[in-house]
Design an enzyme around this catalytic site. Structure first.
Site, PDB file in Angstrom:
ATOM      1  N   LYS A   1       0.866  -1.186   0.000  1.00 44.55           N
ATOM      2  CA  LYS A   1       0.000   0.000   0.000  1.00 44.55           C
ATOM      3  C   LYS A   1       0.895   1.225   0.000  1.00 44.55           C
ATOM      4  CE  LYS A   1      -4.408   1.202   0.224  1.00 44.55           C
ATOM      5  NZ  LYS A   1      -5.614   0.551  -0.277  1.00 44.55           N
TER       6      LYS A   1
ATOM      7  N   ASP B   1      -7.084   4.528  -4.356  1.00 46.15           N
ATOM      8  CA  ASP B   1      -7.721   4.407  -3.038  1.00 46.15           C
ATOM      9  C   ASP B   1      -8.309   5.792  -2.778  1.00 46.15           C
ATOM     10  OD1 ASP B   1      -7.804   2.452  -0.512  1.00 46.15           O
ATOM     11  OD2 ASP B   1      -7.417   4.444   0.289  1.00 46.15           O
TER      12      ASP B   1
HETATM   13  P1  NDP Z   1     -12.908   8.062  -2.560  1.00 45.61           P
HETATM   14  O1  NDP Z   1     -11.847   9.062  -2.358  1.00 45.61           O
HETATM   15  O2  NDP Z   1     -13.465   7.853  -3.919  1.00 45.61           O
HETATM   16  O3  NDP Z   1     -14.135   8.373  -1.578  1.00 45.61           O
HETATM   17  C1  NDP Z   1     -13.982   8.428  -0.202  1.00 45.61           C
HETATM   18  C2  NDP Z   1     -15.307   8.827   0.410  1.00 45.61           C
HETATM   19  O4  NDP Z   1     -15.210   8.683   1.821  1.00 45.61           O
HETATM   20  C3  NDP Z   1     -15.668  10.273   0.152  1.00 45.61           C
HETATM   21  O5  NDP Z   1     -17.056  10.412   0.125  1.00 45.61           O
HETATM   22  C4  NDP Z   1     -15.063  10.984   1.370  1.00 45.61           C
HETATM   23  O6  NDP Z   1     -15.721  12.208   1.689  1.00 45.61           O
HETATM   24  C5  NDP Z   1     -15.307   9.965   2.458  1.00 45.61           C
HETATM   25  N1  NDP Z   1     -14.241  10.084   3.463  1.00 45.61           N
HETATM   26  C6  NDP Z   1     -12.916   9.902   3.285  1.00 45.61           C
HETATM   27  N2  NDP Z   1     -12.239  10.146   4.415  1.00 45.61           N
HETATM   28  C7  NDP Z   1     -13.162  10.480   5.317  1.00 45.61           C
HETATM   29  C8  NDP Z   1     -13.094  10.835   6.680  1.00 45.61           C
HETATM   30  N3  NDP Z   1     -11.926  10.903   7.334  1.00 45.61           N
HETATM   31  N4  NDP Z   1     -14.268  11.089   7.319  1.00 45.61           N
HETATM   32  C9  NDP Z   1     -15.447  11.022   6.676  1.00 45.61           C
HETATM   33  N5  NDP Z   1     -15.578  10.705   5.370  1.00 45.61           N
HETATM   34  C10 NDP Z   1     -14.447  10.432   4.714  1.00 45.61           C
HETATM   35  O7  NDP Z   1     -12.306   6.684  -1.965  1.00 45.61           O
HETATM   36  P2  NDP Z   1     -12.781   5.192  -2.242  1.00 45.61           P
HETATM   37  O8  NDP Z   1     -14.248   5.147  -2.452  1.00 45.61           O
HETATM   38  O9  NDP Z   1     -11.871   4.625  -3.270  1.00 45.61           O
HETATM   39  O10 NDP Z   1     -12.393   4.483  -0.865  1.00 45.61           O
HETATM   40  C11 NDP Z   1     -13.311   4.389   0.230  1.00 45.61           C
HETATM   41  C12 NDP Z   1     -12.868   3.274   1.174  1.00 45.61           C
HETATM   42  O11 NDP Z   1     -12.845   2.029   0.443  1.00 45.61           O
HETATM   43  C13 NDP Z   1     -11.473   3.414   1.775  1.00 45.61           C
HETATM   44  O12 NDP Z   1     -11.476   2.841   3.064  1.00 45.61           O
HETATM   45  C14 NDP Z   1     -10.617   2.555   0.871  1.00 45.61           C
HETATM   46  O13 NDP Z   1      -9.438   2.102   1.505  1.00 45.61           O
HETATM   47  C15 NDP Z   1     -11.572   1.403   0.597  1.00 45.61           C
HETATM   48  N6  NDP Z   1     -11.281   0.600  -0.578  1.00 45.61           N
HETATM   49  C16 NDP Z   1     -11.217   1.173  -1.817  1.00 45.61           C
HETATM   50  C17 NDP Z   1     -10.974   0.384  -2.929  1.00 45.61           C
HETATM   51  C18 NDP Z   1     -11.031   0.935  -4.309  1.00 45.61           C
HETATM   52  O14 NDP Z   1     -10.999   0.127  -5.263  1.00 45.61           O
HETATM   53  N7  NDP Z   1     -11.140   2.232  -4.508  1.00 45.61           N
HETATM   54  C19 NDP Z   1     -10.674  -1.061  -2.787  1.00 45.61           C
HETATM   55  C20 NDP Z   1     -10.867  -1.576  -1.454  1.00 45.61           C
HETATM   56  C21 NDP Z   1     -11.115  -0.756  -0.396  1.00 45.61           C
HETATM   57  P3  NDP Z   1     -14.986  13.605   1.347  1.00 45.61           P
HETATM   58  O15 NDP Z   1     -15.065  13.721  -0.155  1.00 45.61           O
HETATM   59  O16 NDP Z   1     -15.778  14.620   2.058  1.00 45.61           O
HETATM   60  O17 NDP Z   1     -13.583  13.476   1.841  1.00 45.61           O
END
Ligand code: NDP
Length: 446
Positions: free
Chosen positions: A127, A167
């Site tokens: 990662k 991510d």
């Molecule tokens: P994105 O950046 O596309 O979206 C993240 C979302 O979560 C946004 O809506 C963001 O809101 C919110 N968010 C992020 N940090 C915080 C925080 N500290 N508090 C509250 N809301 C938060 O990321 P992904 O959708 O790609 O990833 C989301 C999760 O899924 C993560 O845990 C990631 O590790 C996991 N994941 C992702 C994969 C992938 O293929 N993308 C694969 C496997 C797991 P805001 O815009 O306001 O920050």
């Protein structure tokens, strides 16, 4: 191996990795599952397999200097933790978020090792990321940052060495800039060095959708094992990024009604079912805030701050970030009639919340199993890159669905075998651990 030996290993992890609380949490959760497997396999103790798995193979920390649009110099820190390559090249995403530090990257890398093993694909775990905050940055600034980041990282990558993906804060746009810089520096069109690429230049169909779709498929598998399905369930999804949007899409296609989602400022409730086209327009096209949803859908409501888990539902799909669902939220959800949790995010539930879910006997799918569809489809992208091939959406989605079915079946079988049927935390940790440990043993002491 006794409980006290596991405690001693954990104490050593704490001592060697001070002030990395997310990493400690991820390690503890896995160690708590391993006692029965270590009791059956003394070789894991003799060869110190657990201790070796807890130590990353390589950790890279680097300076990322870049100039913003006003010409001011900015300095961020870049990370890549190459955790375990027993099953294949290091594989795992890059996270750009101001909260990133070594402890976050190590927790994510550690989880990734077991998750990747669960997919059954030939990929190791790693990662990376940076404390760079992409919010409010122009396209040109994002590009300059990505180029500077890759100017150091490229020397550690390769399709047989280490293959990053997206991510939080890293999506198709960022992967494009990173790939462009890698290609320029190396003078190699090495498609398999990054996944999550654009469909016109080596990307795989379904990769964008894969993590969210996979979490919905996993929920469907868990419910099917209990004689139920997603059809007719009321679903709440946290986050509104890549994982959340496509979890909402698939849940809806499978008959569920997704009524709420969130971002870091608050949450939106639309009792008629979230308007997915509008969500995609706001988040993917305009890169706007979720609060804009209610400006266009009058019957929906936006709550600033608060917890999306206060919204009554039967299925929860946490898809934002780590430790976003605590014990209090778990109690509220259970009181409101929760039957299943499928974790789209990594480690979104606190240890207290996980205990409550397991004690209540609901279907609980931990992230390393429920969100494995993303990395599994990345492996399918690598497979297509290696064979210069391109699969249809239907074929790729069918492969994803089969993989998720298999991940669930393996976890459920291990839970049963080790005496706690239905405990998918135990099942996922044991299955992932045994696959990695056995490959490490075959490779000798390396
Ligand atoms: P994105 O950046 O596309 O979206 C993240 C979302 O979560 C946004 O809506 C963001 O809101 C919110 N968010 C992020 N940090 C915080 C925080 N500290 N508090 C509250 N809301 C938060 O990321 P992904 O959708 O790609 O990833 C989301 C999760 O899924 C993560 O845990 C990631 O590790 C996991 N994941 C992702 C994969 C992938 O293929 N993308 C694969 C496997 C797991 P805001 O815009 O306001 O920050």
């Amino acid at each position: 191996m006794t409980v006290s030996t596991i405690e001693a290993i954990y104490a050593e992890v704490l001592r060697r990795n001070p002030a990395e609380k997310e990493f400690h949490q991820a390690v503890r959760e896995v160690l708590e599952s391993l006692e029965p497997v270590l009791a059956r396999h003394p070789e894991y103790t003799e060869l110190k397999t657990v201790q070796r798995i807890c130590e990353p193979e390589r950790q890279i920390i680097f300076r990322v200097p870049w100039a913003d649009d006003r010409g001011e110099v900015q300095i961020n820190r870049g990370f890549r933790v190459e955790f375990n390559s027993a099953l294949g090249p290091y594989k795992g995403g890059l996270r750009f978020h101001p909260s990133v530090y070594l402890g976050i990257i190590k927790f994510l890398g550690f989880e990734q090792v077991f998750k990747n093993a669960l997919t059954g694909m030939p990929i190791g775990g790693g990662k990376g990321g940076s404390d760079f905050d992409p919010k409010g940055r122009s396209d040109a600034e994002i590009m300059r940052f990505c180029q500077s980041f890759m100017t150091e990282l490229y020397r550690h990558l390769g399709e047989y060495t280490d293959v990053p993906a997206g991510d939080i804060g890293v999506g198709g746009r960022e992967i494009g800039y990173l790939f462009g810089q890698y290609k320029r520096i190396t003078n190699r069109y090495e498609s398999g060095v990054l996944t999550g690429k654009g469909l016109g230049w080596g990307g795989a169909r379904v990769r964008t959708e894969a993590t969210g779709y996979g979490a919905a498929f996993f929920a469907e598998e868990m419910l099917a094992a209990r004689g139920s399905s997603l059809d007719g369930q009321t679903v709440v999804v946290s986050g509104s990024g890549n994982v959340a949007i496509y979890a909402i899409e698939k849940v809806t296609q499978l008959g569920g009604r997704a009524i709420a989602c969130s971002d870091s400022s608050g949450y939106v409730v639309d009792e008629r079912g979230l308007d997915l086209d509008l969500l995609k327009q706001i988040k993917e096209v305009e890169r706007g805030r979720l609060s804009e949803y209610t400006e266009r859908v009058r019957h929906a409501r936006h709550v600033t701050g608060g917890s999306v888990w206060d919204v009554p539902c039967t299925v929860a799909v946490p898809s934002a970030t780590q430790n976003e669902l605590d014990g209090e939220a778990a109690q509220t959800l259970l009181r409101n009639g929760l039957v299943a949790v499928s974790e789209g995010a990594n480690m979104p539930s606190t240890p207290e919340a996980v205990k409550l879910f397991l004690a209540a006997g609901i279907a609980y799918g931990p992230g390393k199993a429920a969100n494995a569809g993303g990395v599994a489809t990345s492996a399918l992208e690598m497979q297509q890159n290696a064979s210069r091939d391109r699969w249809t959406f239907e074929h790729t989605e069918a492969r994803l669905r089969d993989i998720m079915r298999d991940v669930h079946a393996s976890c459920a079988a291990a839970a049963e075998e080790y005496g706690d049927p239905g405990n998918l935390v135990l099942g996922a940790n044991i299955t992932g651990f045994v696959r990695v440990a056995d490959a490490m043993h075959a490779h000798g002491l390396v």
